[in-house]
Design an enzyme around this catalytic site. Sequence first.
Site, PDB file in Angstrom:
ATOM      1  N   ASP A  33      31.678  68.775 -47.052  1.00 52.69           N
ATOM      2  CA  ASP A  33      32.139  69.486 -48.245  1.00 52.69           C
ATOM      3  C   ASP A  33      30.988  70.172 -48.970  1.00 52.69           C
ATOM      4  O   ASP A  33      29.835  69.762 -48.847  1.00 52.69           O
ATOM      5  CB  ASP A  33      32.859  68.503 -49.179  1.00 52.69           C
ATOM      6  CG  ASP A  33      33.809  69.212 -50.130  1.00 52.69           C
ATOM      7  OD1 ASP A  33      34.055  70.419 -49.956  1.00 52.69           O
ATOM      8  OD2 ASP A  33      34.304  68.538 -51.053  1.00 52.69           O
ATOM      9  N   GLY A  36      31.374  76.154 -49.951  1.00 53.37           N
ATOM     10  CA  GLY A  36      31.643  77.265 -50.874  1.00 53.37           C
ATOM     11  C   GLY A  36      30.630  77.298 -52.002  1.00 53.37           C
ATOM     12  O   GLY A  36      30.082  78.352 -52.341  1.00 53.37           O
ATOM     13  N   ARG A  46      31.871  82.781 -50.110  1.00 50.25           N
ATOM     14  CA  ARG A  46      32.111  81.392 -49.704  1.00 50.25           C
ATOM     15  C   ARG A  46      32.004  81.199 -48.188  1.00 50.25           C
ATOM     16  O   ARG A  46      31.494  80.191 -47.717  1.00 50.25           O
ATOM     17  CB  ARG A  46      33.519  80.943 -50.162  1.00 50.25           C
ATOM     18  CG  ARG A  46      33.645  80.746 -51.666  1.00 50.25           C
ATOM     19  CD  ARG A  46      35.078  80.349 -52.010  1.00 50.25           C
ATOM     20  NE  ARG A  46      35.522  79.208 -51.228  1.00 50.25           N
ATOM     21  CZ  ARG A  46      35.258  77.937 -51.514  1.00 50.25           C
ATOM     22  NH1 ARG A  46      34.567  77.647 -52.596  1.00 50.25           N
ATOM     23  NH2 ARG A  46      35.692  76.972 -50.736  1.00 50.25           N
ATOM     24  N   HIS A  50      30.495  78.405 -44.899  1.00 54.91           N
ATOM     25  CA  HIS A  50      31.140  77.817 -43.721  1.00 54.91           C
ATOM     26  C   HIS A  50      30.310  78.105 -42.465  1.00 54.91           C
ATOM     27  O   HIS A  50      30.135  77.260 -41.602  1.00 54.91           O
ATOM     28  CB  HIS A  50      32.567  78.368 -43.546  1.00 54.91           C
ATOM     29  CG  HIS A  50      33.454  78.049 -44.714  1.00 54.91           C
ATOM     30  ND1 HIS A  50      33.483  76.808 -45.296  1.00 54.91           N
ATOM     31  CD2 HIS A  50      34.337  78.806 -45.415  1.00 54.91           C
ATOM     32  CE1 HIS A  50      34.352  76.812 -46.301  1.00 54.91           C
ATOM     33  NE2 HIS A  50      34.872  78.006 -46.395  1.00 54.91           N
ATOM     34  N   ARG A  84      44.115  78.022 -49.668  1.00 56.99           N
ATOM     35  CA  ARG A  84      42.979  78.902 -49.989  1.00 56.99           C
ATOM     36  C   ARG A  84      43.314  80.367 -49.737  1.00 56.99           C
ATOM     37  O   ARG A  84      44.272  80.675 -49.031  1.00 56.99           O
ATOM     38  CB  ARG A  84      41.771  78.475 -49.145  1.00 56.99           C
ATOM     39  CG  ARG A  84      41.334  77.083 -49.512  1.00 56.99           C
ATOM     40  CD  ARG A  84      40.086  76.689 -48.789  1.00 56.99           C
ATOM     41  NE  ARG A  84      39.663  75.370 -49.264  1.00 56.99           N
ATOM     42  CZ  ARG A  84      38.430  74.902 -49.219  1.00 56.99           C
ATOM     43  NH1 ARG A  84      37.479  75.648 -48.704  1.00 56.99           N
ATOM     44  NH2 ARG A  84      38.140  73.712 -49.678  1.00 56.99           N
ATOM     45  N   LEU A 144      29.237  61.041 -26.097  1.00 54.01           N
ATOM     46  CA  LEU A 144      29.754  61.115 -27.473  1.00 54.01           C
ATOM     47  C   LEU A 144      31.113  61.817 -27.525  1.00 54.01           C
ATOM     48  O   LEU A 144      31.294  62.885 -26.933  1.00 54.01           O
ATOM     49  CB  LEU A 144      28.746  61.893 -28.337  1.00 54.01           C
ATOM     50  CG  LEU A 144      29.185  62.230 -29.762  1.00 54.01           C
ATOM     51  CD1 LEU A 144      29.187  60.980 -30.639  1.00 54.01           C
ATOM     52  CD2 LEU A 144      28.266  63.284 -30.373  1.00 54.01           C
TER      53      LEU A 144
HETATM   54  C1  IPE Z   1      38.270  68.219 -47.845  1.00 56.17           C
HETATM   55  O1  IPE Z   1      37.547  69.108 -48.634  1.00 56.17           O
HETATM   56  C2  IPE Z   1      38.673  68.872 -46.566  1.00 56.17           C
HETATM   57  C3  IPE Z   1      37.602  69.201 -45.646  1.00 56.17           C
HETATM   58  C4  IPE Z   1      36.342  68.919 -45.781  1.00 56.17           C
HETATM   59  C5  IPE Z   1      38.015  69.868 -44.457  1.00 56.17           C
HETATM   60  P1  IPE Z   1      38.244  69.928 -49.808  1.00 56.17           P
HETATM   61  O2  IPE Z   1      37.195  70.764 -50.444  1.00 56.17           O
HETATM   62  O3  IPE Z   1      39.441  70.626 -49.305  1.00 56.17           O
HETATM   63  O4  IPE Z   1      38.719  68.764 -50.774  1.00 56.17           O
HETATM   64  P2  IPE Z   1      39.078  68.785 -52.318  1.00 56.17           P
HETATM   65  O5  IPE Z   1      40.024  69.923 -52.532  1.00 56.17           O
HETATM   66  O6  IPE Z   1      37.799  68.991 -53.045  1.00 56.17           O
HETATM   67  O7  IPE Z   1      39.668  67.448 -52.579  1.00 56.17           O
HETATM   68  C1  IPE Z   2      34.183  72.278 -47.061  1.00 58.05           C
HETATM   69  O1  IPE Z   2      33.590  73.104 -47.995  1.00 58.05           O
HETATM   70  C2  IPE Z   2      34.814  73.050 -45.910  1.00 58.05           C
HETATM   71  C3  IPE Z   2      36.284  73.064 -45.955  1.00 58.05           C
HETATM   72  C4  IPE Z   2      37.029  72.388 -46.778  1.00 58.05           C
HETATM   73  C5  IPE Z   2      36.944  73.891 -44.975  1.00 58.05           C
HETATM   74  P1  IPE Z   2      34.405  73.775 -49.155  1.00 58.05           P
HETATM   75  O2  IPE Z   2      34.884  75.099 -48.707  1.00 58.05           O
HETATM   76  O3  IPE Z   2      35.459  72.866 -49.652  1.00 58.05           O
HETATM   77  O4  IPE Z   2      33.291  73.975 -50.249  1.00 58.05           O
HETATM   78  P2  IPE Z   2      33.437  73.741 -51.810  1.00 58.05           P
HETATM   79  O5  IPE Z   2      33.908  72.345 -51.999  1.00 58.05           O
HETATM   80  O6  IPE Z   2      34.426  74.744 -52.300  1.00 58.05           O
HETATM   81  O7  IPE Z   2      32.073  73.967 -52.350  1.00 58.05           O
HETATM   82 MG    MG Z   3      35.467  71.429 -51.066  1.00 59.21          MG
END
Ligand code: IPE
Ligand code: IPE
Ligand code: MG
Length: 252
Positions: A33, A36, A46, A50, A84, A144
């Site tokens: 996480d 973005g 964002r 990724h 999203r 793995l």
């Molecule tokens: C959880 O992250 C899902 C993944 C890492 C794929 P999110 O960014 O979607 O989670 P929330 O919305 O902060 O709970």
């Molecule tokens: C995790 O990063 C990747 C996915 C959930 C796909 P985020 O995209 O949730 O990044 P933040 O949490 O918005 O910073």
């Molecule tokens: Mg996130």
Amino acid sequence: MLQKISNLMNRQTKEDGHIPLENIPQHVAIIMDGNGRWAKQRGLPRVAGHREGMKSVREVTRAADELGVKVLTLYAFSTENWKRPKDEVDYLMKLPQDYINLELEELIEKNVQIRLIGTEEGLPKHTLEALKIAREKTQENTGLILNFALNYGSRAEIVQSVKDIATKVKTGELEVKDIDESLVQTHLLTNGLTDPDLLIRTKEIRLSNFMLWQLAYTELYFSDVYWPEFSRDHFLKAILEYQRRVRRYGSV
Ligand code: IPE
Ligand code: IPE
Ligand code: MG
């Protein structure tokens, strides 16, 4: 392999010592996480986060392989991530293809087996096709297990298992008295895999609908590092922390 292990053992982590090779978690799961926010902090879109996150996937996969971790599960897209903006979802659905183009050769060379948990329904054809190729080309591998959770939601997984079990009871294949924890477990998408020993999440302290059944006795580790900045050293630090934990499972 031995050379790799001794390199790793000799490696000073930023913390202090070496990684003892006994008590390596068999199954490590990661909620990746903060992609973005990492990008936003740099004035980038964002999706740049990724893309950068793929480098962390590479580093962590290499380290897990060298340590002898058996299963590495990476949460890549949740059933809630469809909320999203379309541009971001489209980008995320193209990433598996790019990832496979970049990494498959090394993964095959390292004897890694790629697996998938989640619902195929809703995933674009090109995403499924790329993953199918990766799975087929690595299915005989015995190293793995690299398990991607894509379009995965734990509540949906549990609901599906309840439906499957109910159907079997209705058709007489099972009786109510046959239903126990291990039977439920075999109806989950993780059937055949042990529960995670260690869960790592970057940036947030919540589960976001990830492996709710499987994490019952998992050790949890939260890191304040954005996923694109999560390096091999961060991973080794998490493993060291895991090795210090005492797992009691309700006992004394
Ligand atoms: C959880 O992250 C899902 C993944 C890492 C794929 P999110 O960014 O979607 O989670 P929330 O919305 O902060 O709970
Ligand atoms: C995790 O990063 C990747 C996915 C959930 C796909 P985020 O995209 O949730 O990044 P933040 O949490 O918005 O910073
Ligand atoms: Mg996130």
